[in-house]
Design an enzyme around this catalytic site. Structure first.
Site, PDB file in Angstrom:
ATOM      1  CG  HIS A 134      40.336  49.690  39.296  1.00  0.00           C
ATOM      2  ND1 HIS A 134      39.588  48.557  39.074  1.00  0.00           N
ATOM      3  CD2 HIS A 134      41.415  49.579  38.468  1.00  0.00           C
ATOM      4  CE1 HIS A 134      40.163  47.797  38.169  1.00  0.00           C
ATOM      5  NE2 HIS A 134      41.289  48.391  37.791  1.00  0.00           N
ATOM      6  CB  CYS A 142      44.630  47.855  38.139  1.00  0.00           C
ATOM      7  SG  CYS A 142      45.030  49.173  36.967  1.00  0.00           S
TER       8      CYS A 142
END
Length: 385
Positions: A134, A142
């Site tokens: 992202h 992440c």
């Protein structure tokens, strides 16, 4: 009410605009130079230690080729697989990203779910969800890329789906799976798992095909290539890499363990952030100062070089009759092959050479003079019988 409606419509328009942004022209040029295009299938590869993500695309010949490498702005945790919810670990393994996993409405600009947990993770009881690639620069497990990079990755994946790809493979590794890195991390508790990842990595690089991955007995299993030539190329490469690792260990390569306070960051983004470049919220910025500390577990040692090997033809010529080395020998030295056949003359010459040295040694008291004793008269010898 009208004002709220206008704001909602403008937000929806902004989301649609960023989700449908075209692939940059420079990236399209890179694709064309490698014999591929925007609609071709992709494979995405991540390397935690190097903090990089690569995009590979299938070319006209059916082989995946590297297109572009992107610096990761932030990942969290340590080297090694993700095992449970909240451990802040970015996962490692072979994952599948379908079109349904693309999120144009992400809180972090744009994102896609990498597909954790997969069959391997579930077989080992690992828990967790919503592991994303992202935007922004904040990670709790992440791969955070910043908005611009996340947008470009999103557009590349979007066009591959539009071109007919049903899902793309996301390969996540602790580091680039070279023989040198495997040798350096050979004492890490995760090394058996990393050997499985290396097999898949070697297979992809040798064949240029997306590995067909399954899980059996809690291990990754890779199907052989349907092309015998490509399968042979993998076998040769994997054996060469395995032998190379063994050689590095035998030659004394150091063994290390890389530790992190909380993940790492590519040096490119570290430099841009120091220059004031906006990347959004940075998770635990203080931890980045202690990223990638190597602890030496087995110090490296250097093997002594082997003695130089001189071919027989070289040294035979050097000591031979016509050798140039004869010019530097002692003037009165006579090689054995030049000694005459007169055995008596040879003995006299040898006596003359040794008698001089023995006499000098006796005079200089380096050795006692020889003792001369008279032999017993023959009469006494007879009387003693």
């Amino acid at each position: 009410m009208i004002g709220l409606l206008i704001v909602a419509l403008s937000d929806a328009t902004a989301r649609a605009d960023k989700a449908n942004a075209p692939i940059p022209a420079s990236t399209l040029a890179l694709m064309a130079a490698r014999g591929t295009d925007a609609a071709a299938p992709i494979v995405v590869r991540a390397y935690k230690k190097e903090s990089e993500i690569e995009v590979w695309k299938r070319n006209a010949a059916g082989r995946y080729v590297p297109i572009k490498t992107y610096p990761i702005c932030r990942w969290s945790g340590q080297l090694g697989p993700k095992t449970k919810t909240g451990d802040r670990q970015t996962p490692e393994g072979f994952y599948t990203v379908a079109k349904s996993q693309m999120n144009p409405n992400s809180r972090y600009y744009l994102s896609f779910d990498v597909g954790y947990p997969n069959a391997y993770d579930r077989a080992h009881g690992s828990t967790g969800s919503a592991v994303m690639v992202h935007g922004v620069c904040s990670s709790m497990g992440c791969f955070a890329m910043t908005d611009a990079v996340a947008g470009e990755l999103f557009s590349i994946a979007r066009e591959a789906f539009s071109g007919g790809q049903r899902a793309f493979q996301f390969q996540s590794f602790p580091f680039r799976m070279t023989a040198a890195n495997m040798a350096r991390h050979r004492t890490d508790p995760n090394i058996a798992f990393w050997r499985q990842l290396k097999e898949g990595s070697d297979r992809f690089e040798a064949t240029g095909e997306e590995p067909v991955v399954s899980v059996s007995g809690g291990r990754y299993v890779f199907a052989p290539s349907p092309d015998p030539a490509k399968e042979a190329a993998f076998v040769a490469l994997h054996k060469d890499e395995t032998d190379r690792i063994a050689t590095l260990v035998e030659e004394g390569a150091a063994a290390v363990r890389t530790t992190y306070s909380d993940g790492g960051q590519h040096a490119f983004w570290a430099a841009r952030i120091r220059q004031g470049f906006p990347v959004g919220d940075i998770s635990r910025p203080e931890a980045l100062a202690y990223a990638g500390q190597e602890v030496v577990l087995i110090p490296g040692r250097r093997r002594p070089p082997p003695p130089p090997s001189v071919p027989e033809a070289v040294w035979a010529a050097w000591i031979g009759r016509d050798s140039p080395s004869l010019a530097v020998r002692t003037a009165d030295f006579v090689p054995p092959y030049e000694v005459g056949t007169d055995r008596f003359a040879a003995r006299v010459a040898r006596y003359a050479q040794t008698w001089t040295s023995l006499t000098r040694a006796a005079i200089e008291a380096e050795m006692p003079p020889p003792e001369f004793t008279l032999s017993q008269p023959s009469i006494e010898k007879v009387a003693q019988r």
